[in-house]
Write an enzyme that holds these catalytic residues in place. Sequence first.
Site, PDB file in Angstrom:
ATOM      1  N   GLU A   1       0.833  -1.215   0.000  1.00 57.44           N
ATOM      2  CA  GLU A   1       0.000   0.000   0.000  1.00 57.44           C
ATOM      3  C   GLU A   1       0.862   1.258   0.000  1.00 57.44           C
ATOM      4  O   GLU A   1       0.533   2.260  -0.624  1.00 57.44           O
ATOM      5  CB  GLU A   1      -0.903   0.028   1.240  1.00 57.44           C
ATOM      6  CG  GLU A   1      -2.099  -0.888   1.171  1.00 57.44           C
ATOM      7  CD  GLU A   1      -3.155  -0.406   0.188  1.00 57.44           C
ATOM      8  OE1 GLU A   1      -2.833  -0.289  -1.011  1.00 57.44           O
ATOM      9  OE2 GLU A   1      -4.286  -0.170   0.605  1.00 57.44           O
TER      10      GLU A   1
ATOM     11  N   THR B   1      -5.010   7.784  -4.821  1.00 54.69           N
ATOM     12  CA  THR B   1      -5.103   7.972  -3.362  1.00 54.69           C
ATOM     13  C   THR B   1      -4.137   9.065  -2.906  1.00 54.69           C
ATOM     14  O   THR B   1      -4.488   9.905  -2.070  1.00 54.69           O
ATOM     15  CB  THR B   1      -4.825   6.640  -2.643  1.00 54.69           C
ATOM     16  OG1 THR B   1      -5.829   5.711  -3.048  1.00 54.69           O
ATOM     17  CG2 THR B   1      -4.885   6.784  -1.138  1.00 54.69           C
TER      18      THR B   1
HETATM   19  N1  HSE Z   1      -7.857   5.618   4.227  1.00 52.58           N
HETATM   20  C1  HSE Z   1      -7.368   5.748   2.886  1.00 52.58           C
HETATM   21  C2  HSE Z   1      -7.704   7.152   2.384  1.00 52.58           C
HETATM   22  C3  HSE Z   1      -8.036   4.711   2.028  1.00 52.58           C
HETATM   23  O1  HSE Z   1      -8.841   7.563   2.556  1.00 52.58           O
HETATM   24  O2  HSE Z   1      -6.820   7.811   1.854  1.00 52.58           O
HETATM   25  C4  HSE Z   1      -7.588   4.666   0.611  1.00 52.58           C
HETATM   26  O3  HSE Z   1      -8.357   3.691  -0.080  1.00 52.58           O
END
Ligand code: HSE
Length: 306
Positions: free
Chosen positions: A128, A181
């Site tokens: 990730e 992201t």
């Molecule tokens: N918690 C992360 C965000 C999840 O909101 O950036 C990304 O899928």
Amino acid sequence: MEEIKLFTPATIANVSCGFDILGLCLDTVGDEMVLRKVAKKGVCITKIVGQDLPLETEKNVAGVAVLSLLKNIDIDFGFEIEIYKNIKPGSGIGSSAASAAGAVFGVNQLLGNPFSLKELIPFAMDGEKLASGTAHADNVAPALLGGFTLVKSYAPLEVIKIHCPEELYATVIHPQIEVKTADSRSVLKQNVPLKTMVKQMGNLAGLISGLYTEDYDLIGSSLHDVIIEPHRSILIPEFQRLKEVSKKAGALGSGISGSGPSVFALSKGKEIANKVAKAMTQVYENIQVDFDIHVSKVNQNGMKVL
Ligand code: HSE
């Protein structure tokens, strides 16, 4: 076991009030992966079908996650991975998490499960980190553990699987635009006013309580995000309209799935979740935005060996 084929599920992170800490696992949408043992040490991605993603191990989230696992075990053979992508990168339903978590789950199976599912989470988080610049666990945890998960703490890492009522269904609509992201994190403010924090904490506690007591109304009234959603929702076509029509169709509540642009709604039962899908579909058909839509029960089991 020399070879394994997997279904690696999509996930909804944040679930409105739990930025970076809450996530749930989906059942009807995900990728497939084939992993096999080979004589050559290390890990080699031999095939990616469905998306244009890097095959180089160090540039691929699955490759990086497996390299992280291999640092913790001494073996004199390696692995090949084939990835069949159905989840589009930048969709907000955990595309990178499905690959990273799937890869470490598959390798662990081929090794006879030396690591527990929870022990696999940090390896998947390294994948990730490559994808988004942050090692968040709110997609990889539900992908590995199934159901609804809470990252109680990042340092030290503490992940809890929380109770999830049987009849909880998700509807997810994905407008066909890519939101990375990393970009959607860069629009966020680093500080939160005290009053706002109090509201968010109330909703988070309400949601957890609603899940355990199977109080669907409480689940619905807790699905609010007063911190992240106001900044990110501007990137999503007709976001407010999607929320309105979902509520009208009977959804408990709705919000941005992960870092977007997908929007999710939770409902009690499949029938309502399908109605919500129909209502959301109309919104995008009216303005001619291309989209994918999914209706899924919360997947209590996570990865599936096929
Ligand atoms: N918690 C992360 C965000 C999840 O909101 O950036 C990304 O899928």
